[in-house]
Design a protein around this motif. Structure first.
Motif, PDB file in Angstrom:
ATOM      1  N   UNK A 124      81.853  -6.902  96.881  1.00 44.31           N
ATOM      2  CA  UNK A 124      82.569  -5.720  96.405  1.00 44.31           C
ATOM      3  C   UNK A 124      81.581  -4.626  96.023  1.00 44.31           C
ATOM      4  N   UNK A 125      81.611  -3.512  96.760  1.00 43.10           N
ATOM      5  CA  UNK A 125      80.723  -2.428  96.354  1.00 43.10           C
ATOM      6  C   UNK A 125      81.476  -1.517  95.392  1.00 43.10           C
ATOM      7  N   UNK A 126      80.803  -1.144  94.331  1.00 46.19           N
ATOM      8  CA  UNK A 126      81.457  -0.386  93.264  1.00 46.19           C
ATOM      9  C   UNK A 126      80.943   1.057  93.209  1.00 46.19           C
ATOM     10  N   UNK A 127      79.631   1.231  93.261  1.00 48.04           N
ATOM     11  CA  UNK A 127      79.077   2.588  93.206  1.00 48.04           C
ATOM     12  C   UNK A 127      78.529   2.973  94.574  1.00 48.04           C
ATOM     13  N   UNK A 128      78.846   4.192  95.001  1.00 45.05           N
ATOM     14  CA  UNK A 128      78.394   4.649  96.304  1.00 45.05           C
ATOM     15  C   UNK A 128      77.569   5.914  96.137  1.00 45.05           C
ATOM     16  N   UNK A 129      76.300   5.793  96.427  1.00 44.55           N
ATOM     17  CA  UNK A 129      75.450   6.966  96.565  1.00 44.55           C
ATOM     18  C   UNK A 129      75.573   7.943  95.387  1.00 44.55           C
ATOM     19  N   UNK A 162      88.425   1.558  86.383  1.00 41.78           N
ATOM     20  CA  UNK A 162      87.974   0.822  87.557  1.00 41.78           C
ATOM     21  C   UNK A 162      87.126   1.636  88.517  1.00 41.78           C
ATOM     22  N   UNK A 163      86.787   2.881  88.140  1.00 36.40           N
ATOM     23  CA  UNK A 163      86.036   3.720  89.070  1.00 36.40           C
ATOM     24  C   UNK A 163      84.538   3.432  89.015  1.00 36.40           C
ATOM     25  N   UNK A 169      79.940   0.053  85.138  1.00 35.81           N
ATOM     26  CA  UNK A 169      78.921  -0.440  86.065  1.00 35.81           C
ATOM     27  C   UNK A 169      77.753   0.538  86.121  1.00 35.81           C
ATOM     28  N   UNK A 170      78.083   1.827  86.204  1.00 37.25           N
ATOM     29  CA  UNK A 170      77.044   2.850  86.236  1.00 37.25           C
ATOM     30  C   UNK A 170      76.177   2.779  84.979  1.00 37.25           C
ATOM     31  N   UNK A 171      76.853   2.747  83.836  1.00 38.08           N
ATOM     32  CA  UNK A 171      76.121   2.751  82.565  1.00 38.08           C
ATOM     33  C   UNK A 171      75.192   1.535  82.471  1.00 38.08           C
ATOM     34  N   UNK A 172      75.715   0.392  82.903  1.00 37.75           N
ATOM     35  CA  UNK A 172      74.942  -0.841  82.784  1.00 37.75           C
ATOM     36  C   UNK A 172      73.807  -0.933  83.800  1.00 37.75           C
TER      37      UNK A 172
END
Ligand SMILES: Nc1ncnc2c1ncn2[C@@H]1O[C@H](COP(=O)(O)OP(=O)(O)OP(=O)(O)O)[C@@H](O)[C@H]1O
Ligand SMILES: [Mg+2]
Lengths: 257, 300
Positions: free
Chosen positions: A23-28, A46-47, A51-54
């Motif tokens: 599952x890819x969560x962050x894109x570019x 869920x955006x 994940x970004x912060x971590x």
């Protein structure tokens, strides 16, 4: 965007991709986080905000199947570089969580915890730092007479300020907040907000929030995420009032959430 | 009409089941009370002939000899030393394996190691007894030539191995129950894994680890077969682990298996020592409950 500009940034992120297993969560994602300011990260559930912060303090290292690609620079250090000491990195990039998570220890020991694990032994110095951190976290007056009390007896808002004090104690340069008020009542929320605003003279603060009013009240910059992409990043006023992106306008006007 | 019958039959069925369950629950209470009552009456009869003072402070235990002495201390010493050795083996190893399994082992390694560890708990204690006598004692004798064929050391160590899975598994449960958010809080401050484990996870799991320890102690105190086989049946007031001794439990076995007449003072000794064993175990339970309350932390 020239090099001196990038150098001044607390974080300089280029082409960040991340996910869990298949599952890819962050894109570019590319973003620059300026120092001594508050950056709010907003976006629907869920955006990929958490994940970004971590990704920034490598908190996801412990999550099985997590992967990350791209470049995350903290000052002039590659966060995912080969030679990075993660414990040292996390000490300089503090994190406060959604649900207050004080340790089942006394108030004093909670704040002293980080100092001790980083080798501080001098009791006088520890006491001094604990005091300073509690003052900075606007908690000192409420707890100064019972520092030996178990931290779990504090109210939720007090616990959250204790967690902030504990983070401040190890002298980070950045503090990451993942929805720091979503488990708190309105009064405690205001207290934490005021505290965050107050802290920006010393730290760079990145605050994930679901609460658009909160972002509006406290943020200098806003990043809007949607389905793992950074749709827009800019000064708070610009994002909230002058955005040219349809998605951003819809989100800040509450069309979806 | 039919529907009514069906409802009625179901009610009767429910009622019968309820009564059965109640009976089952109460039978355990009745049995417990019965055991305590028998223990008590026989113990009281014993103490009508032997003074409590002599029993608790006497340094010699020779009820089966012609010159009878009823000092229980040698049996206590035997139980204390074998249990002590067992805990010295089981506590550190059990705790370390719990920490390894809950904090370090990958899921795959864990899924292999845990069942293997649990097999240790399924081995019948008589097997452990002979393992101690035939294998561990001769091995130890090579290291310690003065070690007797029967001794406290070897069954103590083997008992520790037997208890290890209990301590490991209960401590692991306690460690796993420590909320993830506490671990993250520690890591976020720059703790290394072992710092997190020893400064957050283990202290937070303290009450669970304590109760694992106390359960281990009570298993050790109550363990009978291993010591009856490998420790010798010689009551001796000593803390020397190299010589034959006798524990409270193995004395009870010795008398009940022997040809001591059942309605005699000699026979009643086993109720008296059984009662003290029971009180001892009870005290450990109370201590465990007290410690648990004292150190309980509330995580929502
Ligand atoms: N440990 C994990 N393993 C697998 N998938 C995960 C994990 N953590 C998050 N995800 C998934 O990644 C996506 C992004 O999650 P993330 O928590 O970053 O979103 P978020 O924007 O913080 O949401 P929220 O506002 O609800 O907190 C979600 O689809 C989530 O299901
Ligand atoms: Mg989130």
């Amino acid at each position: 965007m020239n090099d001196t500009h990038t150098m001044n940034m607390v974080f300089s992120i280029r082409g960040l991709q991340a996910g869990y297993g298949q599952k890819s969560v962050l894109h570019d994602v590319s973003i620059d986080i300026p120092p001594r300011s508050i950056t709010a990260i907003i976006g629907p559930s869920g955006c990929g905000k958490s994940t970004f912060l971590r990704c920034l303090n490598r908190m996801n290292d412990l999550t099985p199947d997590f992967y990350v690609r791209g470049k995350v620079m903290h000052r002039d250090e590659d966060v995912y570089g080969q030679s990075v000491d993660v414990t040292h990195l996390r000490r300089r990039i503090g994190m406060v969580f959604q649900k207050p998570n004080p340790f089942p220890k006394s108030i004093f020991d909670n704040v002293a915890y980080g100092l001790r694990i980083h080798g501080m032994r001098d009791q006088k110095k520890i006491t001094e730092k604990v005091h300073d951190s509690l003052v900075k976290a606007a908690l000192w007056d409420e707890v100064k007479d019972h520092l030996a009390m178990p931290a779990l007896r504090l109210s939720g808002g007090q616990q959250q300020r204790l967690c902030i004090a504990r983070t401040i104690a190890v002298a980070p340069e950045v503090i990451l907040f993942d929805e720091p008020c979503s488990a708190l009542d309105p009064v405690s929320t205001r207290n934490i907000e005021n505290l965050i605003v107050h802290l920006k003279k010393d730290y760079a603060l990145i605050v994930v929030t679901h609460n658009l009013q909160q972002a509006h009240r406290i943020a200098d910059y806003v990043g809007f995420f949607h389905m793992g992409r950074l749709v827009e990043f800019g000064a708070m006023k610009q994002v909230f009032e002058e955005s040219t992106h349809q998605l951003t306008r819809d989100y800040v006007q509450g069309v979806f959430g | 009409m039919l529907a009514k019958d069906a409802v009625y039959a179901r009610r009767v069925g429910e009622y019968a089941i309820e009564v059965l369950i109640k009976l089952a629950a109460f039978s355990s209470i009745v049995i417990t009370i019965g055991i305590i009552a028998v223990l008590m009456t026989e113990t009281i009869r014993f103490f009508q002939e032997v003074s409590v003072w002599e029993f608790l402070t006497g340094r010699e235990w020779t009820p089966l000899f012609s010159n009878k002495k009823f000092g229980v201390l040698p049996l206590f010493a035997g139980t204390a030393i074998t249990s002590g050795i067992a805990m010295i083996v089981a506590l550190p190893l059990g705790l370390m394996s719990a920490i390894y399994l809950s904090e370090y082992a990958r899921e795959r390694v864990r899924s292999i190691l845990k069942p293997i560890l649990e097999i240790l708990a399924a081995v019948p204690t008589v097997v452990y007894g002979y393992f101690a006598l035939q294998l561990v004692t001769p091995l130890l004798q090579r290291l310690i030539p003065s070690l007797s064929g029967f001794n406290a050391l070897s069954p103590g160590i083997v008992m520790g191995i037997m208890i290890l899975p209990i301590i490991s598994s209960l401590s692991e449960d306690a460690l796993r129950a420590v909320p993830h958010s506490l671990r993250e809080g520690s890591y976020a401050l720059g703790a290394s894994r072992w710092q997190m484990v020893f400064s957050v996870a283990v202290p937070a799991a303290f009450s669970g680890i304590t109760s694992a320890f106390l359960l281990g102690v009570s298993r050790a105190i109550g363990e009978t077969m291993i010591v009856a086989i490998a420790a010798g049946l010689q009551p001796r007031l000593t803390l020397n682990p190299l010589v034959p001794i006798e524990t409270v439990t193995s004395y009870i076995v010795q008398v009940s298996m022997g040809d001591t007449p059942t309605d005699s003072l000699e026979y009643r000794t086993i109720f008296a020592v059984g009662m003290t064993l029971f009180l001892g175990a009870f005290m450990f339970n109370v201590l465990g409950a007290w410690l648990q309350n004292r150190f309980r932390e509330i995580y929502e």
